[in-house]
Design an enzyme around this catalytic site. Sequence first.
Site, short mmCIF file in Angstrom:
data_model
loop_
_atom_site.label_atom_id
_atom_site.label_comp_id
_atom_site.label_asym_id
_atom_site.label_seq_id
_atom_site.Cartn_x
_atom_site.Cartn_y
_atom_site.Cartn_z
CB CYS A 2 -0.91 -0.01 1.23
SG CYS A 2 -1.94 1.46 1.39
CB CYS A 54 -5.05 -0.65 2.59
SG CYS A 54 -3.74 -1.03 3.80
CB CYS A 61 -4.39 3.01 5.84
SG CYS A 61 -4.32 2.81 4.05
CB CYS A 65 -9.19 -4.56 -11.44
SG CYS A 65 -8.79 -3.55 -12.85
#
Length: 164
Positions: free
Chosen positions: A82, A130, A133, A153
Amino acid sequence: MSHPITVSRRAICGWLGTAAALPLLSACGSSAEAKTFPVRFTETEWKKRLTPAQFYILRQKGTERPGTSPLNKEKRKGTFHCAADGHPLYSSETKYESGTGWPSFWKPLPGAIGTSTDWDVGYPRTEVHCARCGGHLGHVFDDGPKPTGKRYCINGAAMVFRPA
């Protein structure tokens, strides 16, 4: 003297359609942003930590133009993390060329992501975010390769690549 009330068939159908849509519309507010995540910053802090493109995608649920991410061509062994908090998301072993213009994967790392339903385009899609976060990464679809049949995707600007 009373006046008869006339209601058209079109009006009745409209009222019934609205009543049927209300449960769906009430689900529209369930996004990753409404949940509490271990990594949290104010909007101002996120803007300082991220590039404008990363902020647009990760914090405002934006999408990059297809074919614009250098991560589309990334073929080395390693891990995609991330871009907002460095959390490992996908192994290069699960990356494949989907032909969509975005980095695609058939499986995330264990505990890496969360999902929620978004209605941003008028119909339900499974948003991927994520797990640490809550940053928007992209969407998952059921048209990927075996063994999972999934296509994650993911916006390239939402990730950074770390070679093995």
